[in-house]
Design a protein around this motif. Structure first.
Motif, PDB file in Angstrom:
ATOM      1  N   THR A 127       0.711  -1.028  -0.077  1.00 33.16           N
ATOM      2  CA  THR A 127      -0.121   0.019  -0.101  1.00 33.16           C
ATOM      3  C   THR A 127       0.747   1.280  -0.106  1.00 33.16           C
ATOM      4  O   THR A 127       1.578   1.514   0.937  1.00 33.16           O
ATOM      5  CB  THR A 127      -0.923   0.006   1.135  1.00 33.16           C
ATOM      6  N   PRO A 128       0.804   2.176  -1.076  1.00 32.14           N
ATOM      7  CA  PRO A 128       1.479   3.222  -1.013  1.00 32.14           C
ATOM      8  C   PRO A 128       1.098   4.543  -0.420  1.00 32.14           C
ATOM      9  O   PRO A 128      -0.375   4.741  -0.925  1.00 32.14           O
ATOM     10  CB  PRO A 128       1.850   3.705  -2.557  1.00 32.14           C
ATOM     11  N   VAL A 129       1.322   4.698   0.766  1.00 22.85           N
ATOM     12  CA  VAL A 129       0.746   5.960   1.708  1.00 22.85           C
ATOM     13  C   VAL A 129       1.358   7.182   1.379  1.00 22.85           C
ATOM     14  O   VAL A 129       2.809   7.437   1.389  1.00 22.85           O
ATOM     15  CB  VAL A 129       0.797   5.448   3.088  1.00 22.85           C
ATOM     16  N   VAL A 130       0.454   8.167   1.064  1.00 26.92           N
ATOM     17  CA  VAL A 130       0.876   9.635   0.789  1.00 26.92           C
ATOM     18  C   VAL A 130       0.531  10.280   2.149  1.00 26.92           C
ATOM     19  O   VAL A 130      -0.578  10.452   2.423  1.00 26.92           O
ATOM     20  CB  VAL A 130       0.202  10.145  -0.661  1.00 26.92           C
ATOM     21  N   ALA A 131       1.678  11.118   2.609  1.00 27.77           N
ATOM     22  CA  ALA A 131       1.484  11.876   3.657  1.00 27.77           C
ATOM     23  C   ALA A 131       2.248  13.208   3.677  1.00 27.77           C
ATOM     24  O   ALA A 131       2.990  13.318   2.781  1.00 27.77           O
ATOM     25  CB  ALA A 131       1.963  10.947   4.816  1.00 27.77           C
ATOM     26  N   TYR A 132       1.999  14.135   4.534  1.00 27.41           N
ATOM     27  CA  TYR A 132       2.660  15.386   4.688  1.00 27.41           C
ATOM     28  C   TYR A 132       3.016  15.855   6.020  1.00 27.41           C
ATOM     29  O   TYR A 132       2.476  15.560   6.971  1.00 27.41           O
ATOM     30  CB  TYR A 132       1.446  16.381   4.277  1.00 27.41           C
ATOM     31  N   SER A 133       4.292  16.220   5.904  1.00 25.40           N
ATOM     32  CA  SER A 133       4.761  16.673   7.266  1.00 25.40           C
ATOM     33  C   SER A 133       5.074  18.097   7.187  1.00 25.40           C
ATOM     34  O   SER A 133       5.445  18.898   6.389  1.00 25.40           O
ATOM     35  CB  SER A 133       6.459  16.140   7.572  1.00 25.40           C
ATOM     36  N   PRO A 134       4.521  18.933   8.221  1.00 27.41           N
ATOM     37  CA  PRO A 134       4.465  20.528   8.286  1.00 27.41           C
ATOM     38  C   PRO A 134       5.705  20.695   8.243  1.00 27.41           C
ATOM     39  O   PRO A 134       5.864  22.016   8.172  1.00 27.41           O
ATOM     40  CB  PRO A 134       3.486  20.877   9.010  1.00 27.41           C
ATOM     41  N   VAL A 135       6.610  20.064   9.072  1.00 29.05           N
ATOM     42  CA  VAL A 135       8.099  20.875   9.072  1.00 29.05           C
ATOM     43  C   VAL A 135       9.122  19.631   8.325  1.00 29.05           C
ATOM     44  O   VAL A 135       8.634  18.980   7.939  1.00 29.05           O
ATOM     45  CB  VAL A 135       8.572  20.608  10.808  1.00 29.05           C
ATOM     46  N   VAL A 136      10.272  20.412   8.219  1.00 28.54           N
ATOM     47  CA  VAL A 136      11.151  19.471   7.457  1.00 28.54           C
ATOM     48  C   VAL A 136      11.767  18.309   8.408  1.00 28.54           C
ATOM     49  O   VAL A 136      12.315  18.605   9.459  1.00 28.54           O
ATOM     50  CB  VAL A 136      12.503  20.323   7.143  1.00 28.54           C
ATOM     51  N   PRO A 137      11.508  17.103   7.976  1.00 28.35           N
ATOM     52  CA  PRO A 137      11.863  16.078   9.070  1.00 28.35           C
ATOM     53  C   PRO A 137      13.414  15.753   9.161  1.00 28.35           C
ATOM     54  O   PRO A 137      14.236  16.417   8.379  1.00 28.35           O
ATOM     55  CB  PRO A 137      11.307  14.854   7.939  1.00 28.35           C
ATOM     56  N   ALA A 138      13.739  15.788  10.476  1.00 28.32           N
ATOM     57  CA  ALA A 138      15.334  15.469  11.062  1.00 28.32           C
ATOM     58  C   ALA A 138      15.592  13.950  10.750  1.00 28.32           C
ATOM     59  O   ALA A 138      15.492  13.169  11.493  1.00 28.32           O
ATOM     60  CB  ALA A 138      15.249  15.787  12.404  1.00 28.32           C
ATOM     61  N   PHE A 139      15.695  13.821   9.365  1.00 23.44           N
ATOM     62  CA  PHE A 139      16.192  12.296   8.998  1.00 23.44           C
ATOM     63  C   PHE A 139      17.386  11.883   9.652  1.00 23.44           C
ATOM     64  O   PHE A 139      18.537  12.295   9.812  1.00 23.44           O
ATOM     65  CB  PHE A 139      16.172  12.077   7.754  1.00 23.44           C
ATOM     66  N   VAL A 140      17.326  10.486  10.230  1.00 23.08           N
ATOM     67  CA  VAL A 140      18.126   9.704  10.914  1.00 23.08           C
ATOM     68  C   VAL A 140      18.321   8.377  10.432  1.00 23.08           C
ATOM     69  O   VAL A 140      17.165   7.561  10.585  1.00 23.08           O
ATOM     70  CB  VAL A 140      18.158   9.636  12.450  1.00 23.08           C
ATOM     71  N   ARG A 141      19.235   7.893   9.528  1.00 24.78           N
ATOM     72  CA  ARG A 141      19.221   6.443   8.855  1.00 24.78           C
ATOM     73  C   ARG A 141      19.262   5.350   9.783  1.00 24.78           C
ATOM     74  O   ARG A 141      20.229   5.669  10.696  1.00 24.78           O
ATOM     75  CB  ARG A 141      19.869   6.217   7.531  1.00 24.78           C
ATOM     76  N   SER A 142      18.797   4.153   9.629  1.00 26.61           N
ATOM     77  CA  SER A 142      18.968   3.144  10.234  1.00 26.61           C
ATOM     78  C   SER A 142      20.208   2.473   9.668  1.00 26.61           C
ATOM     79  O   SER A 142      20.176   2.160   8.297  1.00 26.61           O
ATOM     80  CB  SER A 142      17.901   1.875  10.064  1.00 26.61           C
ATOM     81  N   GLU A 143      21.267   2.576  10.346  1.00 26.46           N
ATOM     82  CA  GLU A 143      22.677   2.029   9.628  1.00 26.46           C
ATOM     83  C   GLU A 143      22.607   0.452   9.038  1.00 26.46           C
ATOM     84  O   GLU A 143      23.125   0.109   8.023  1.00 26.46           O
ATOM     85  CB  GLU A 143      23.688   2.147  10.429  1.00 26.46           C
ATOM     86  N   TYR A 144      21.475  -0.228   9.794  1.00 28.51           N
ATOM     87  CA  TYR A 144      21.512  -1.634   9.220  1.00 28.51           C
ATOM     88  C   TYR A 144      20.599  -1.799   8.020  1.00 28.51           C
ATOM     89  O   TYR A 144      21.070  -2.613   7.052  1.00 28.51           O
ATOM     90  CB  TYR A 144      20.652  -2.524  10.293  1.00 28.51           C
ATOM     91  N   GLU A 145      19.840  -1.037   7.795  1.00 30.75           N
ATOM     92  CA  GLU A 145      18.827  -1.193   6.483  1.00 30.75           C
ATOM     93  C   GLU A 145      19.404  -0.171   5.378  1.00 30.75           C
ATOM     94  O   GLU A 145      19.052  -0.453   4.136  1.00 30.75           O
ATOM     95  CB  GLU A 145      17.594  -0.990   6.996  1.00 30.75           C
TER      96      GLU A 145
END
Length: 208
Positions: A127-145
């Motif tokens: 299921t492709p879910v479309v969503a909106y964030s009102p702020v710029v996300p603070a991305f932190v990657r999972s180093e494992y994945e």
């Protein structure tokens, strides 16, 4: 945001669906499509198309998977994965985005979903879910994945030359002619490109 409300309304209308998917499907060169021989029903899953504005530009994240023994090793994908028991596709997409790229879920608004998509090699119904964030996300990657997080401009999907075609070697052994997007210096093909193409057509209707 005006475009947020327009997109939410557009997602309630009939979607482009399989026609949008098929135009971006990769095809084997000089051989038939492999028979993956699935004996079990598809596993449910969800992916997240998370839209946000940064300096007036609408963007969304993609991930580059780590290398591993599997069908999608090293490929570019939406944040997402397999549903846990009792989860909806929306719940799966949000949870996986939090786990893979550190997206905080507070304040995120789900706008709707695109057409469910069958990922043939791994036997998933996504299921492709479309969503909106009102702020710029603070991305932190999972180093494992996740090897890399791409922050892509939605406007790049609308360029006249947004889709090109190249021959690739899938799974290190199958020659494929792959229609694809090139985003942030990476080739986006396969299931991700097919779902992204449906989103592109929906977005066109929103921005005119």
């Amino acid at each position: 945001m005006e475009w947020v409300e327009k997109l939410k309304a557009r997602l309630q209308l009939p979607l482009p669906g399989p026609a949008a998917h098929e135009s971006l499907r990769a095809t084997p060169v000089g051989q038939p499509m492999p028979d993956f021989g699935h004996r079990l029903p598809p596993k449910p899953g969800g992916v997240l198309i998370l839209l946000y504005e940064e300096d007036g530009v609408v963007k969304f994240p993609l991930t580059k998977r780590q290398e591993y023994p599997g069908a999608h090793s090293g490929q570019i994908s939406f944040p997402g994965g397999k549903a846990e028991p009792g989860e909806s596709g929306i719940q799966t997409a949000l949870r996986e985005a939090h786990e893979e790229i550190g997206v905080g879920l507070a304040g995120i608004e789900v706008l709707g979903t695109l057409t469910n998509f069958f990922v043939i090699p791994s036997n998933f119904m996504v299921t492709p879910v479309v969503a909106y964030s009102p702020v710029v996300p603070a991305f932190v990657r999972s180093e494992y994945e996740v090897a890399r997080i791409l922050t892509c401009r939605v406007s790049d999907l609308l360029k006249e030359d947004a889709v090109t075609e190249s021959e690739i070697l899938a799974a290190g052994k199958i020659r494929m002619l792959a229609p694809h997007f090139e985003l942030e210096g990476e080739m986006v093909w396969g299931a991700t490109a097919m779902m992204l193409n449906e989103f592109r057509l929906v977005w066109r209707d929103v921005v005119g």
